[in-house]
Design a protein around this motif. Structure first.
Motif, PDB file in Angstrom:
ATOM      1  N   PHE A 125       0.815  -1.299  -0.027  1.00  0.00           N
ATOM      2  CA  PHE A 125       0.205  -0.033   0.090  1.00  0.00           C
ATOM      3  C   PHE A 125       1.021   1.434  -0.153  1.00  0.00           C
ATOM      4  O   PHE A 125       2.124   1.070   0.156  1.00  0.00           O
ATOM      5  CB  PHE A 125      -0.964  -0.005   1.173  1.00  0.00           C
ATOM      6  N   THR A 177       0.213   5.713   0.994  1.00  0.00           N
ATOM      7  CA  THR A 177      -0.679   6.734   1.730  1.00  0.00           C
ATOM      8  C   THR A 177      -0.634   8.087   0.882  1.00  0.00           C
ATOM      9  O   THR A 177       0.389   8.374   0.423  1.00  0.00           O
ATOM     10  CB  THR A 177      -0.194   6.846   3.387  1.00  0.00           C
ATOM     11  N   LYS A 199      -9.185  -1.110   4.882  1.00  0.00           N
ATOM     12  CA  LYS A 199      -8.563   0.331   4.553  1.00  0.00           C
ATOM     13  C   LYS A 199      -9.258   1.187   5.576  1.00  0.00           C
ATOM     14  O   LYS A 199      -8.764   2.205   6.148  1.00  0.00           O
ATOM     15  CB  LYS A 199      -8.979   0.755   3.119  1.00  0.00           C
ATOM     16  N   ARG A 228      -5.325   8.641   3.796  1.00  0.00           N
ATOM     17  CA  ARG A 228      -5.864   7.856   3.106  1.00  0.00           C
ATOM     18  C   ARG A 228      -4.940   6.687   2.748  1.00  0.00           C
ATOM     19  O   ARG A 228      -3.546   6.807   2.361  1.00  0.00           O
ATOM     20  CB  ARG A 228      -6.592   8.162   1.736  1.00  0.00           C
ATOM     21  N   HIS A 245      -4.127   3.461   0.100  1.00  0.00           N
ATOM     22  CA  HIS A 245      -4.423   2.894  -1.210  1.00  0.00           C
ATOM     23  C   HIS A 245      -3.521   1.620  -1.392  1.00  0.00           C
ATOM     24  O   HIS A 245      -2.375   1.504  -1.177  1.00  0.00           O
ATOM     25  CB  HIS A 245      -3.973   4.016  -2.198  1.00  0.00           C
ATOM     26  N   TRP A 246      -4.318   0.657  -2.025  1.00  0.00           N
ATOM     27  CA  TRP A 246      -3.509  -0.629  -2.277  1.00  0.00           C
ATOM     28  C   TRP A 246      -2.760  -0.601  -3.577  1.00  0.00           C
ATOM     29  O   TRP A 246      -3.368   0.061  -4.470  1.00  0.00           O
ATOM     30  CB  TRP A 246      -4.591  -1.572  -2.261  1.00  0.00           C
TER      31      TRP A 246
END
Length: 361
Positions: A11, A13, A272, A297, A299-300
């Motif tokens: 992931f 960020t 998430k 946030r 995010h993958w």
């Protein structure tokens, strides 16, 4: 396999770029992730979460989120909840504490001391349900009880070597006509003490020898195949079939993986949101920043790289930002057409003209 599909890609960020302290917020979030090794924690947690439906992270300092430690999945004996009770209603409201097993100290931990990961919470126990529950638990219906699929599969696998031993070296039934009792006892003792490969016994008197064979009408492959299919359905992933079943084509695998993604996406969204709410927001609030404005946030996958268009490259050349037009700019691959590469070849002389005309070769 499901866990690797969910979190194996890693992931990255982001934060709200319009926030006046965006750079500091990004530094705090990424620094905390590195300190607690969040990437490894997520990989370990996802396997247990999907398999068992639960995972527990202990906040080593409950009053301030500075470090995290995974607990064994069986550490929590009971999830203690408060209920909304009104007249005949009794509805679970929220988790108040977690009771640990005696092997782990037996204490009661406040709800704020743990991060409880759970999926498919089906009853009032407060526990989630993993994809392996249906394989590990027996099914009771009325007065009947069906053993667990995992138990039946393991029993079949345990019996299979015995079947080979029994019929690869068959027992032999010796019919001894007018044999005395002592002779019969000698035969009984020899048969009981025979080896796994079987034994042949001889007798000087009159008799008959008949090997024990299996009835050719006994066909079990359909039952075994049904059991294996149910086991793989319980695992909710088609990949074992892809590796073990002849004729499982790439198209079949692709269709099965698309169905698997229907399970993966909700798990990814759940992880998430939990990470953003339970970790990122808390870490920023402890640092004195506003999580609502920072909007951290997760995010993958890997960050998307920005693509530079041809117009941007031409404009950069006009402004003199690109000198001695590099080969990458003079020859730009537009893609394949009919199996051949089509290139846009730009002559250096044309780059200097105010209105240039280009030919596609």
């Amino acid at each position: 396999m499901l866990a690797a599909s969910a979190v194996g890609a890693g992931f990255y960020t982001t934060v709200n770029e319009n926030y006046e302290k965006a750079a500091e917020a990004k530094r705090i979030v990424d620094g905390f992730n590195e300190d607690v090794n969040l990437d490894a924690l997520l990989c370990d947690m996802a396997r247990t979460l999907i398999a068992c439906g639960n995972d527990f992270w202990l906040k080593l300092t409950p009053e301030r989120l500075t470090a995290l430690q995974r607990l064994p999945v069986d550490a929590v004996e009971r999830v203690e909840q408060s209920f909304i009770e009104e007249k005949a209603l009794k509805i679970p409201y929220k988790v108040e504490s977690y009771k640990l097993r005696q092997a782990y100290g037996g204490q009661r931990l406040n709800a704020e001391a743990l991060i409880h990961w759970r999926m498919n919470c089906l009853d009032v126990s407060g526990y989630g349900t993993g994809v392996l529950q249906v394989l590990l638990h027996s099914l009771a219906f009325g007065g009947d009880k069906r053993p667990a699929f995992a138990w039946m599969k393991s029993k079949i696998e345990r019996i299979m070597p015995r079947i080979f031993e029994k019929y690869a070296g068959p027992d032999v039934l010796a019919l001894l006509e007018r044999a005395d009792e002592n002779t019969i006892k000698l035969f009984e003792q020899a048969i009981k003490n025979r080896g796994e490969e079987g034994a042949w016994l001889f007798y000087s008197g009159k008799g008959d020898i008949r090997p024990v064979t299996i009835d050719p009408r006994a066909r079990f492959e359909y039952y075994v195949e049904h059991l294996i299919n149910q086991f793989y359905l319980g695992c909710e992933t088609p990949l074992p079939r892809l590796f073990s079943t002849p004729g499982f084509t790439e198209a079949s695998a692709q269709a099965a993986l698309e169905l698997q993604n229907m399970l993966i996406r909700p798990i990814q969204r759940y992880i998430k949101r939990q990470i953003e709410r339970e970790i990122f927001n808390v870490a920023l609030a402890q640092a004195g920043l506003d999580p609502l404005k920072a909007q951290p946030r997760l995010h993958w996958g890997a960050p998307k790289t920005r693509e530079v268009s041809l117009a941007d490259m031409l404009r950069a050349a006009e402004l003199g930002l690109i000198r001695g037009v590099p080969k990458e700019l003079r020859e730009i691959r537009l893609g394949t057409m009919g199996g051949e590469w089509r290139c846009l070849r730009l002559r250096t002389a044309d780059m200097k003209r105010p209105t240039a005309r280009f030919t596609v070769h």
